[in-house]
Design an enzyme around this catalytic site. Structure first.
Site, PDB file in Angstrom:
ATOM      1  N   TYR A   3       0.837  -1.292   0.193  1.00 66.68           N
ATOM      2  CA  TYR A   3      -0.002  -0.056  -0.079  1.00 66.68           C
ATOM      3  C   TYR A   3       0.887   1.402   0.023  1.00 66.68           C
ATOM      4  CZ  TYR A   3       0.763   1.107   4.955  1.00 66.68           C
ATOM      5  OH  TYR A   3       1.530   1.395   6.297  1.00 66.68           O
ATOM      6  N   HIS A  37      -1.705 -21.098   0.089  1.00 69.89           N
ATOM      7  CA  HIS A  37      -0.713 -20.003   0.290  1.00 69.89           C
ATOM      8  C   HIS A  37       0.288 -19.606  -0.680  1.00 69.89           C
ATOM      9  CE1 HIS A  37      -1.808 -21.181   4.561  1.00 69.89           C
ATOM     10  NE2 HIS A  37      -0.951 -20.157   4.876  1.00 69.89           N
ATOM     11  N   LYS A  91       6.491  -2.135   2.186  1.00 70.86           N
ATOM     12  CA  LYS A  91       5.142  -1.468   2.771  1.00 70.86           C
ATOM     13  C   LYS A  91       4.091  -2.436   2.196  1.00 70.86           C
ATOM     14  CE  LYS A  91       3.362   3.388   3.177  1.00 70.86           C
ATOM     15  NZ  LYS A  91       3.319   3.114   4.562  1.00 70.86           N
ATOM     16  N   GLU A 136      11.762   2.289  14.480  1.00 71.51           N
ATOM     17  CA  GLU A 136      10.802   3.421  14.046  1.00 71.51           C
ATOM     18  C   GLU A 136       9.500   3.435  14.839  1.00 71.51           C
ATOM     19  OE1 GLU A 136       9.482   2.363   9.946  1.00 71.51           O
ATOM     20  OE2 GLU A 136       9.423   0.338  10.697  1.00 71.51           O
TER      21      GLU A 136
END
Ligand code: PDD
Length: 307
Positions: free
Chosen positions: A50, A119, A162, A194
């Site tokens: 995303y 999977h 991401k 982070e």
């Protein structure tokens, strides 16, 4: 633009625009009413990527950088894009132009395919799914400061991608919310990686310090902008990880993201932090805001004549 004149849209004079819009493989409608197929692999595996950015006056900020990262995340997941980059850009801009108000958040994700749960990748050729949402967004005040809490970083070793797999981030953000904090600081044995949805930075003796790019952190686009701006402004930058202890002792602590921009932190785990180099932090915040305003001052090519 007619296809965006969906059911349930608010009627304006002569034209109807939605407050929040959803897009799924070309279908659009009010976000709250959109439905996706159960067999989308996003639902079973979080098998997708995303991007998110802030939109001002119908123009998404740093769109090219987000498209670059989208391509890099897709490559790392061996995920085919559903269409050419240029076409994705066009769809994103169209969606930003199709909502009622110009200040919004643009989010998009690409999931691997729609297929029976199994999977491994679906056999043979398959097409990936493009999801887009645009919803109203009000920017945070930059002159506020926020509390942080630390949480062990229990994530896997692909944090540079991401992906939509965000459960540890969700749990960390919830811990922060329950403690009345704005953000959670992930650490591995005391070394800060982070935030749950931001990058973390400190200022110490005039030097901007931030964790180096690795598979422990997301290569934040705001982080990259910030480092470029700092270097241009003559502020020395050290891409070297710091500890929670160093965060406590820093002159300033701040976090960045496409939606939070550049936010000052004033407490960590209930103890006051920073507040000793407001001048440098303010210069960075202002430089970032100027860049944002400058780069979103054009016109979205898909906006109608009347807007
Ligand atoms: N989050 N680190 C993580 C884990 C993030 O999820 C984000 C962004 C960042 C900052 O990246 P950028 O500057 O490119 O936004 C760092 C977005 C905003 C989100 O999940 O909504």
């Amino acid at each position: 633009m007619d296809r965006h004149k969906a059911k349930g849209a608010r009627k304006g004079i002569g034209y109807a625009f939605m407050k929040s819009i959803g897009y799924y493989n070309g279908e659009t409608g009010p976000l709250e009413e959109m439905r996706v197929p159960m067999n989308d692999r996003a639902c079973y595996f979080g098998d997708g990527i995303y991007e998110a950015t802030t939109v001002r006056s119908f123009l998404p900020f740093a769109l090219e950088e987000h498209l670059d990262r989208m391509e890099s995340s897709a490559r790392l997941l061996r995920l085919p894009l559903p269409m050419e980059r240029e076409k994705i850009r066009e769809e994103l801009l169209r969606m930003c132009a199709s909502v009622e108000q110009g200040d919004s958040q643009l989010y998009w994700q690409i999931s691997r395919a729609t297929a029976m749960r199994s999977h491994a990748f679906p056999k043979g050729e398959y097409s990936s799914n493009l999801w887009i949402t645009v919803r109203p967004f009000r920017m945070r005040k930059v002159d506020e400061s926020y509390a942080l809490c630390s949480v062990p970083d229990t994530r896997y070793l692909h944090c540079n991608i991401k992906t939509i797999n965000l459960v540890p981030n969700v749990l960390a953000a919830q811990t922060a919310a329950e403690k009345g904090c704005e953000e959670a600081v992930f650490h591995r044995d005391g070394v800060v990686t982070e935030g749950s949805h931001t990058n973390m930075h400190i200022l110490k003796d005039g030097v901007l310090r931030t964790a180096p790019l690795s598979n422990w952190i997301l290569p934040g686009i705001t982080r990259a902008h910030l480092l470029t701006l700092a270097r241009e402004m003559g502020i020395p930058v050290r891409e070297e990880a710091f500890t929670l202890q160093e965060m406590q002792e820093a002159d300033e602590v701040f976090f960045t993201s496409s939606s939070a921009f550049c936010c000052r932190a004033c407490a960590l785990d209930g103890r006051p932090i920073g507040g000793r180099d407001e001048k440098t932090l303010k210069r960075l915040q202002e430089a970032y805001m100027q860049k944002f305003l400058k780069e979103t001052s054009g016109k979205n090519p898909y906006l109608g004549e009347s807007r």
